[in-house]
Motif scaffolding. Structure first.
Motif, PDB file in Angstrom:
ATOM      1  N   ASP A  97       0.822  -1.207   0.000  1.00  0.00           N
ATOM      2  CA  ASP A  97       0.000   0.000   0.000  1.00  0.00           C
ATOM      3  C   ASP A  97       0.860   1.263   0.000  1.00  0.00           C
ATOM      4  N   VAL A  98       2.021   1.196   0.637  1.00  0.00           N
ATOM      5  CA  VAL A  98       2.925   2.343   0.653  1.00  0.00           C
ATOM      6  C   VAL A  98       3.450   2.619  -0.746  1.00  0.00           C
ATOM      7  N   TYR A  99       3.982   1.583  -1.404  1.00  0.00           N
ATOM      8  CA  TYR A  99       4.591   1.783  -2.722  1.00  0.00           C
ATOM      9  C   TYR A  99       3.563   2.063  -3.812  1.00  0.00           C
ATOM     10  N   ALA A 100       2.323   1.640  -3.592  1.00  0.00           N
ATOM     11  CA  ALA A 100       1.280   1.875  -4.591  1.00  0.00           C
ATOM     12  C   ALA A 100       0.542   3.194  -4.366  1.00  0.00           C
ATOM     13  N   ASN A 101       0.911   3.927  -3.324  1.00  0.00           N
ATOM     14  CA  ASN A 101       0.216   5.171  -2.998  1.00  0.00           C
ATOM     15  C   ASN A 101       0.428   6.216  -4.092  1.00  0.00           C
ATOM     16  N   ASP A 102      -0.652   6.817  -4.559  1.00  0.00           N
ATOM     17  CA  ASP A 102      -0.576   7.798  -5.645  1.00  0.00           C
ATOM     18  C   ASP A 102       0.232   9.035  -5.276  1.00  0.00           C
ATOM     19  N   LYS A 103       0.318   9.334  -3.991  1.00  0.00           N
ATOM     20  CA  LYS A 103       1.023  10.541  -3.543  1.00  0.00           C
ATOM     21  C   LYS A 103       2.528  10.326  -3.400  1.00  0.00           C
ATOM     22  N   LEU A 104       2.971   9.075  -3.556  1.00  0.00           N
ATOM     23  CA  LEU A 104       4.398   8.781  -3.444  1.00  0.00           C
ATOM     24  C   LEU A 104       5.074   9.108  -4.770  1.00  0.00           C
ATOM     25  N   SER A 141       1.332   7.868   7.121  1.00  0.00           N
ATOM     26  CA  SER A 141      -0.091   7.956   6.807  1.00  0.00           C
ATOM     27  C   SER A 141      -0.702   6.572   6.607  1.00  0.00           C
ATOM     28  N   VAL A 142      -0.008   5.717   5.855  1.00  0.00           N
ATOM     29  CA  VAL A 142      -0.509   4.363   5.607  1.00  0.00           C
ATOM     30  C   VAL A 142      -0.507   3.549   6.895  1.00  0.00           C
ATOM     31  N   ARG A 143       0.545   3.715   7.713  1.00  0.00           N
ATOM     32  CA  ARG A 143       0.607   2.998   8.990  1.00  0.00           C
ATOM     33  C   ARG A 143      -0.566   3.386   9.899  1.00  0.00           C
ATOM     34  N   THR A 144      -0.840   4.672   9.993  1.00  0.00           N
ATOM     35  CA  THR A 144      -1.946   5.148  10.829  1.00  0.00           C
ATOM     36  C   THR A 144      -3.277   4.604  10.324  1.00  0.00           C
ATOM     37  N   ASN A 145      -3.449   4.626   9.000  1.00  0.00           N
ATOM     38  CA  ASN A 145      -4.693   4.110   8.415  1.00  0.00           C
ATOM     39  C   ASN A 145      -4.839   2.621   8.688  1.00  0.00           C
ATOM     40  N   SER A 146      -3.746   1.868   8.581  1.00  0.00           N
ATOM     41  CA  SER A 146      -3.767   0.434   8.857  1.00  0.00           C
ATOM     42  C   SER A 146      -4.191   0.160  10.291  1.00  0.00           C
ATOM     43  N   GLN A 147      -3.614   0.886  11.220  1.00  0.00           N
ATOM     44  CA  GLN A 147      -3.936   0.675  12.630  1.00  0.00           C
ATOM     45  C   GLN A 147      -5.385   1.047  12.929  1.00  0.00           C
ATOM     46  N   THR A 148      -5.871   2.120  12.293  1.00  0.00           N
ATOM     47  CA  THR A 148      -7.254   2.550  12.512  1.00  0.00           C
ATOM     48  C   THR A 148      -8.238   1.510  11.970  1.00  0.00           C
ATOM     49  N   LEU A 149      -7.964   1.022  10.761  1.00  0.00           N
ATOM     50  CA  LEU A 149      -8.856   0.031  10.164  1.00  0.00           C
ATOM     51  C   LEU A 149      -8.798  -1.301  10.908  1.00  0.00           C
ATOM     52  N   LEU A 150      -7.630  -1.658  11.457  1.00  0.00           N
ATOM     53  CA  LEU A 150      -7.535  -2.880  12.258  1.00  0.00           C
ATOM     54  C   LEU A 150      -8.385  -2.768  13.521  1.00  0.00           C
ATOM     55  N   GLU A 151      -8.411  -1.595  14.114  1.00  0.00           N
ATOM     56  CA  GLU A 151      -9.250  -1.399  15.301  1.00  0.00           C
ATOM     57  C   GLU A 151     -10.730  -1.573  14.942  1.00  0.00           C
ATOM     58  N   SER A 152     -11.107  -1.092  13.772  1.00  0.00           N
ATOM     59  CA  SER A 152     -12.493  -1.264  13.320  1.00  0.00           C
ATOM     60  C   SER A 152     -12.786  -2.730  13.033  1.00  0.00           C
TER      61      SER A 152
END
Length: 282
Positions: free
Chosen positions: A41-48, A60-71
């Motif tokens: 997801d990091v390497y495929a990010n359009d903003k990279l 940003s990807v790490r934070t999103n991963s952790q947030t979605l895992l909590e959900s």
């Protein structure tokens, strides 16, 4: 206690696999590990665009991963407020294969459960790229759940085998533990033009029967030149709820998993598929 790893990309297919897992093991004490490996997801990010913003994208990807895992964890607890269940979340900047291998060994995982496909959900192929890689390379039993499959108790199980390899007691016990609460019938399906077994095959067949003494195990032979056709026909004819196969060197399953392209695979199934791994892990 059963140790189960559930990789997730937070797709509908991943959620469906979670639902199946929670229902399947409702009679057991289980430790669930929910994994999101986000390196791709990091390497495929359009903003990279270049290395200058790499760290920002990574965070940003790490934070999103952790947030979605909590959900994902919250959804699991809502679906199955089961006191027998213990949950853990793992967010890892790594490839799925490498991280799954690490967790399988570190946590002594008994079973990986995941969807046949993930976010891309290409309906023209049997397995998505991540699922296929796990089936090919992670040395742990894998249970794959088809898209939109509605949970059914695994009352009828077919275990197709040529009896050519010595089986792992641990993995046969895993199958027994799945079958026992549902009093499942297990059909050992031998597909061959020649029904007579060699001495090696007889010994391996006996080992299976002796390792599953608590289960209703029946031996069935089918004469067919096409293993894939025979399996699919048997599933349909006998209303099978779970297919079990072993992935080992030079097996039918290895041959189709290692074809040059995924979409040439000859085995298309629409029921849960348990793949035993007979390559290196005991």
């Amino acid at each position: 206690m059963v140790q189960v790893l559930i990789p997730t990309d937070f797709s509908d297919n991943a959620m469906n696999a979670l639902k199946y897992a929670l229902e399947l093991y409702k009679h057991e004490r289980v430790e669930f590990y929910f994994l999101n490996a986000y390196q791709d997801d990091v390497y495929a990010n359009d903003k990279l665009i270049n290395r200058a913003n790499f760290e920002d994208i990574l965070e940003s990807v790490r934070t999103n991963s952790q947030t979605l895992l909590e959900s994902f964890l919250k959804a699991a607890k809502n679906l199955a407020p089961n006191p027998r269940y213990t949950y853990h979340t793992i967010s890892a900047y790594n490839s799925l294969i490498e991280e799954a291998d690490i967790i399988v060994n570190a946590k002594n995982i008994d079973l990986i459960i995941m969807g046949t496909r993930g976010k891309t959900n290409d309906k023209t192929i049997s397995f998505g790229s991540n699922t296929l890689q796990v089936l090919k390379y992670v040395q742990c039993p894998v249970l794959v759940i088809p898209e939109n499959y509605q949970y059914k108790r695994p009352k009828k199980i077919v275990f197709t085998t040529n009896f050519m390899i010595p089986y792992k007691r641990r993995e046969l016990k895993l199958l027994s533990k799945i079958a026992n609460p549902y009093r499942s019938k297990i059909d050992l399906l031998y597909i061959s033009k020649y029904p007579k077994l060699s001495i090696r095959q007889e010994d391996n067949k006996t080992f299976i029967m002796e390792t599953l003494p608590e289960n209703d195990v029946n031996y069935v032979t089918e004469a067919n030149k096409s293993v894939a056709d025979a399996i699919q026909s048997y599933i349909k004819k006998h209303d099978i709820d779970l297919l079990v196969m072993v992935n080992t060197r030079h097996s039918f399953l290895e041959n189709i998993l290692f074809k040059s392209t995924i979409d040439t695979m000859t085995l298309h199934i629409d029921i849960p598929f348990l793949v035993m791994q007979n390559m290196g892990r005991y």
